[in-house]
Structure formats: structure tokens, C-alpha cells
Write a protein that holds these residues in place. Structure first.
Motif, PDB file in Angstrom:
ATOM      1  N   ILE A  13       0.867  -1.175   0.000  1.00 52.33           N
ATOM      2  CA  ILE A  13       0.000   0.000   0.000  1.00 52.33           C
ATOM      3  C   ILE A  13       0.905   1.227   0.000  1.00 52.33           C
ATOM      4  N   TYR A  14       0.763   2.047  -1.032  1.00 52.99           N
ATOM      5  CA  TYR A  14       1.614   3.229  -1.225  1.00 52.99           C
ATOM      6  C   TYR A  14       0.829   4.466  -0.810  1.00 52.99           C
ATOM      7  N   ALA A  15       1.326   5.159   0.215  1.00 51.94           N
ATOM      8  CA  ALA A  15       0.663   6.356   0.730  1.00 51.94           C
ATOM      9  C   ALA A  15       1.574   7.563   0.545  1.00 51.94           C
ATOM     10  N   LEU A  16       1.119   8.514  -0.227  1.00 54.27           N
ATOM     11  CA  LEU A  16       1.827   9.788  -0.379  1.00 54.27           C
ATOM     12  C   LEU A  16       1.230  10.787   0.604  1.00 54.27           C
ATOM     13  N   PRO A  17       1.962  11.859   0.923  1.00 54.48           N
ATOM     14  CA  PRO A  17       1.373  12.900   1.773  1.00 54.48           C
ATOM     15  C   PRO A  17       0.046  13.375   1.168  1.00 54.48           C
ATOM     16  N   GLY A  18      -0.989  13.446   2.001  1.00 56.14           N
ATOM     17  CA  GLY A  18      -2.310  13.844   1.536  1.00 56.14           C
ATOM     18  C   GLY A  18      -3.223  12.670   1.230  1.00 56.14           C
ATOM     19  N   ALA A  27      -7.700  -0.605   3.508  1.00 59.23           N
ATOM     20  CA  ALA A  27      -7.080  -1.680   2.724  1.00 59.23           C
ATOM     21  C   ALA A  27      -6.165  -2.530   3.596  1.00 59.23           C
ATOM     22  N   TYR A  28      -5.399  -1.876   4.462  1.00 56.92           N
ATOM     23  CA  TYR A  28      -4.485  -2.602   5.345  1.00 56.92           C
ATOM     24  C   TYR A  28      -5.266  -3.568   6.238  1.00 56.92           C
ATOM     25  N   GLU A  29      -6.327  -3.075   6.859  1.00 55.05           N
ATOM     26  CA  GLU A  29      -7.126  -3.896   7.769  1.00 55.05           C
ATOM     27  C   GLU A  29      -7.803  -5.053   7.043  1.00 55.05           C
ATOM     28  N   ILE A  99      -1.589  -1.242  -4.095  1.00 54.92           N
ATOM     29  CA  ILE A  99      -2.666  -0.278  -3.884  1.00 54.92           C
ATOM     30  C   ILE A  99      -2.036   1.095  -3.726  1.00 54.92           C
ATOM     31  N   VAL A 100      -2.481   2.047  -4.541  1.00 57.50           N
ATOM     32  CA  VAL A 100      -2.045   3.435  -4.408  1.00 57.50           C
ATOM     33  C   VAL A 100      -3.222   4.181  -3.799  1.00 57.50           C
ATOM     34  N   ALA A 126       4.816  -1.383  -9.989  1.00 52.23           N
ATOM     35  CA  ALA A 126       3.582  -1.743 -10.705  1.00 52.23           C
ATOM     36  C   ALA A 126       3.839  -2.819 -11.752  1.00 52.23           C
ATOM     37  N   LEU A 127       4.954  -2.735 -12.437  1.00 56.16           N
ATOM     38  CA  LEU A 127       5.278  -3.735 -13.461  1.00 56.16           C
ATOM     39  C   LEU A 127       5.553  -5.111 -12.858  1.00 56.16           C
TER      40      LEU A 127
END
Length: 131
Positions: A13-18, A27-29, A99-100, A126-127
Motif C-alpha cells: 500500500i503506497y501512501a503519499l502525503p495527503g 485496505a491494510y485492515e 494499492i495506491v 507496478a510492473l
């Protein structure tokens, strides 16, 4: 705290600021909860289903990993801090699910624009992802 080995298929799971904390933590849960539920379902002679200590050393169905631009705190859209265990650039090997997390698109795109290596790293992961 993890109670079992995390060697099953990886969910990154990719989390950017915001990012919306719900998109990240929901998604994590879901994936981590599914992994624990499957481990419990496979457990025989389960005495106390709330005691997860007996799962120590067992392989879970999913290994869930929260990553960001950099390891450490990531400020969500609401200001709630999330904690990334690693940077997207450090994700190696195959990934089952990528997951983005959604969120403040302007802020997220601003981060990627300021750091082009993040776009490259995301594309690379992603690839190597099944989905």
C-alpha cells in the motif's frame, strides 16, 4: 505488532502525503484481517479465538506492507499521521497486489513532481505486481 510470519503474497500500500487515511488503513485492515482469519480458520483445537499468540511463527495468507516516499511518518489528508515501514524505492521482488491510496491529488502529484524518482519507483513496482 505482527503475530505470525509475513511470508505470504505481498500487498503493498503506497501512501503519499495527503492520502486518505481510510484508503490506507481500510485496505491494510482488510488484507491483514483476512490473513489472520484464514490462519485462525486453519487452526485446530482453537481454545480462545481472541488469543493470537498461538499464531506466532505461522505463515499468513498475505504480507501487508505500508510504504511511502520515505520511511516514517506520512501526513494523511486529515492530518492524521500514518507510519510507512519503508520507501517505495526499496520494494524488491514480486508483489501480489499494489494499492495506491487516493487523497489530495494536487498534493500527491506535487510530491511526485518534486521527486521524479518516486514515479520511476512506482512504475517499477507496478510492473512487478500481479494486480
Amino acid at each position: 505488532m505482527s503475530v505470525a510470519k509475513n511470508e505470504g503474497p505481498r500487498v503493498v500500500i503506497y501512501a503519499l502525503p495527503g492520502a486518505f487515511s481510510l484508503d490506507v488503513l481500510g485496505a491494510y485492515e482488510v488484507f491483514h484481517g483476512a490473513a489472520r482469519t484464514l490462519a485462525l480458520r486453519n487452526e485446530q483445537n482453537l481454545v480462545n479465538p481472541t488469543d493470537l499468540a498461538h499464531l506466532a511463527g505461522r505463515e499468513l495468507a498475505y504480507h501487508v506492507q505500508l510504504v511511502a516516499a520515505d520511511p516514517g511518518p506520512v501526513e494523511s489528508w486529515s492530518g492524521t499521521p500514518l507510519f510507512a515501514v519503508d520507501a517505495i524505492q526499496n520494494v524488491q521482488g514480486p508483489v501480489d497486489t499494489l494499492i495506491v491510496a487516493g487523497g489530495d491529488i494536487a498534493r500527491m502529484l506535487g510530491t511526485i513532481s518534486a521527486r521524479p524518482e518516486l514515479r520511476t519507483a512506482l512504475k517499477d513496482v507496478a510492473l512487478r505486481s500481479r494486480r
